[in-house]
Design an enzyme around this catalytic site. Structure first.
Site, PDB file in Angstrom:
ATOM      1  N   GLN A 175      -4.477  -1.327   9.592  1.00 56.49           N
ATOM      2  CA  GLN A 175      -4.380  -2.683   9.164  1.00 56.49           C
ATOM      3  C   GLN A 175      -4.934  -3.741   9.986  1.00 56.49           C
ATOM      4  O   GLN A 175      -4.446  -3.559  11.100  1.00 56.49           O
ATOM      5  CB  GLN A 175      -2.996  -2.994   8.640  1.00 56.49           C
ATOM      6  CG  GLN A 175      -2.633  -4.438   8.065  1.00 56.49           C
ATOM      7  CD  GLN A 175      -3.580  -4.274   6.624  1.00 56.49           C
ATOM      8  OE1 GLN A 175      -3.313  -3.550   6.058  1.00 56.49           O
ATOM      9  NE2 GLN A 175      -4.122  -5.597   6.462  1.00 56.49           N
ATOM     10  N   ASP A 222     -10.642   3.150   3.857  1.00 54.83           N
ATOM     11  CA  ASP A 222     -11.050   1.938   4.037  1.00 54.83           C
ATOM     12  C   ASP A 222     -12.392   1.652   3.777  1.00 54.83           C
ATOM     13  O   ASP A 222     -12.830   0.539   3.362  1.00 54.83           O
ATOM     14  CB  ASP A 222     -10.476   1.184   5.224  1.00 54.83           C
ATOM     15  CG  ASP A 222      -9.268   0.132   4.796  1.00 54.83           C
ATOM     16  OD1 ASP A 222      -9.128   0.030   3.566  1.00 54.83           O
ATOM     17  OD2 ASP A 222      -8.622  -0.357   5.641  1.00 54.83           O
ATOM     18  N   LYS A 243       0.826  -1.258   0.171  1.00 50.75           N
ATOM     19  CA  LYS A 243      -0.189   0.050   0.097  1.00 50.75           C
ATOM     20  C   LYS A 243       0.861   1.189  -0.071  1.00 50.75           C
ATOM     21  O   LYS A 243       0.465   2.153  -0.795  1.00 50.75           O
ATOM     22  CB  LYS A 243      -0.881   0.063   1.391  1.00 50.75           C
ATOM     23  CG  LYS A 243      -2.000  -1.103   1.001  1.00 50.75           C
ATOM     24  CD  LYS A 243      -2.866  -1.174   2.297  1.00 50.75           C
ATOM     25  CE  LYS A 243      -3.801  -2.544   2.145  1.00 50.75           C
ATOM     26  NZ  LYS A 243      -4.480  -2.748   3.406  1.00 50.75           N
TER      27      LYS A 243
END
Ligand code: NAP
Length: 283
Positions: free
Chosen positions: A97, A120, A53
């Site tokens: 994460q 997200d 990412k």
């Protein structure tokens, strides 16, 4: 008929180029889109994901910071970091994460992220926005699937879509996005008896289970479009999806490969969301 491959790498490249151009335009106005990626603990898969990412951000000209913490970080300290990132004007997107260590309440941590930085799309405000058709960040994986359908000019109106899997990050938001585009949507899950009865009626199938060969050729209507979200390992240890690719590609009209399908699109949509968060902040 051998299905047309929907190439997630090629589509990602196009979309990432667009992100890079828009990021340059923002930079000319003195704003560099910034993503903060927070990793707690040393889960090896998570380490690979966050590295990918961060690298994707850098390649597209976005600013990115990776904050790594030991697995014994307290929840209170993590919440304090999220709060600081919420207030940091150089950061437009925050990604924590998952999974988090067991002593943390992941939902509580996600809810601490400002919805304006929830790139997200896991915050309950983002889920609610998707549910009600309001503007908000869409979870990257199903969003990427929608982009793949768009890339083949697929009109979902009046089509029957079957989503296999009902997780909060893939299956449920996927179903809502398909519904928003006027598909008739069926959601299947582990308590669905006779999956095949449903999939055989589908014009579009999205497999998001995490189990090899959950979808085989005899379960697919000729000409259906098949999107494979699953990430599994085959007997040789190679990455594979949920779909029996060799069999299903002889029946479907379009299919996504694994690797090189939905996977790269997920990171691409994270870049898109981060860029759009920066664009929104710049207004
Ligand atoms: P998850 O939270 O484990 O959800 C899996 C879903 O599959 C659940 O809803 C489960 O039903 C359903 N299921 C399990 N067995 C089934 C069966 N026999 N028939 C029908 N449905 C069944 O997983 P997830 O996070 O949604 O991820 C799904 C897969 O996508 C995984 O392989 C994951 O690694 C992959 N993934 C890929 C990407 C990417 O970028 N390519 C991103 C995210 C996830 P219940 O709800 O009844 O348990």
């Amino acid at each position: 008929m051998t299905a047309h491959l929907i190439d997630g790498n090629a589509l990602s490249q196009q979309l990432r180029q667009n992100v890079a151009e828009r990021a340059r335009a923002l930079k000319n106005r003195g704003i560099t889109p910034g993503l903060a990626v927070v990793l707690v603990g040393d889960n090896p898969a998570s380490q690979v994901y966050v590295r990918n990412k961060v690298k994707a951000c850098q390649d597209a000209g976005l600013h990115s910071v990776l904050e790594k913490y030991e697995a014994n970080l307290s929840e209170a300290d993590l919440l304090a970091r999220v709060d600081a990132l919420n207030k940091d004007p150089s950061i437009h997107g925050i990604l924590v994460q998952l999974p988090l260590p067991d002593h943390m309440d992941a939902q509580k941590v996600i809810e601490a992220i400002s919805p304006r930085k929830d790139v997200d799309g896991f915050h309950i405000a983002s889920a609610g926005a998707l549910m009600t058709g309001m503007p908000g960040f869409w979870p990257c994986t199903p969003y990427g699937c929608m982009k793949m359908l768009e890339s083949i000019g697929y009109n979902l109106r009046g089509k029957h879509a079957v989503v296999i899997g009902r997780s909060n990050i893939v299956g449920k938001p996927m179903a809502l996005m398909l519904l928003q585009q006027h598909a008739t949507v069926t959601i299947c899950h582990s308590a669905t008896p006779d999956l095949k009865t449903h999939t055989l009626q589908a014009d579009v199938i999205v497999a998001a289970v995490g189990r090899r060969n959950i979808l085989t050729a005899d379960m697919v209507k000729p000409g259906a479009v098949v999107l494979d979200v699953g990430m599994n390992r085959n007997d040789e240890g190679k990455l594979c999806g949920d779909v029996d690719f060799a069999g299903v590609r002889e029946v479907a009209s379009h299919i996504t490969p694994v690797p090189g399908g939905v996977g790269p699109m997920t990171i691409t949509m994270l870049l898109v969301n981060t860029l759009e968060a920066a664009e929104a902040a710049a207004h």
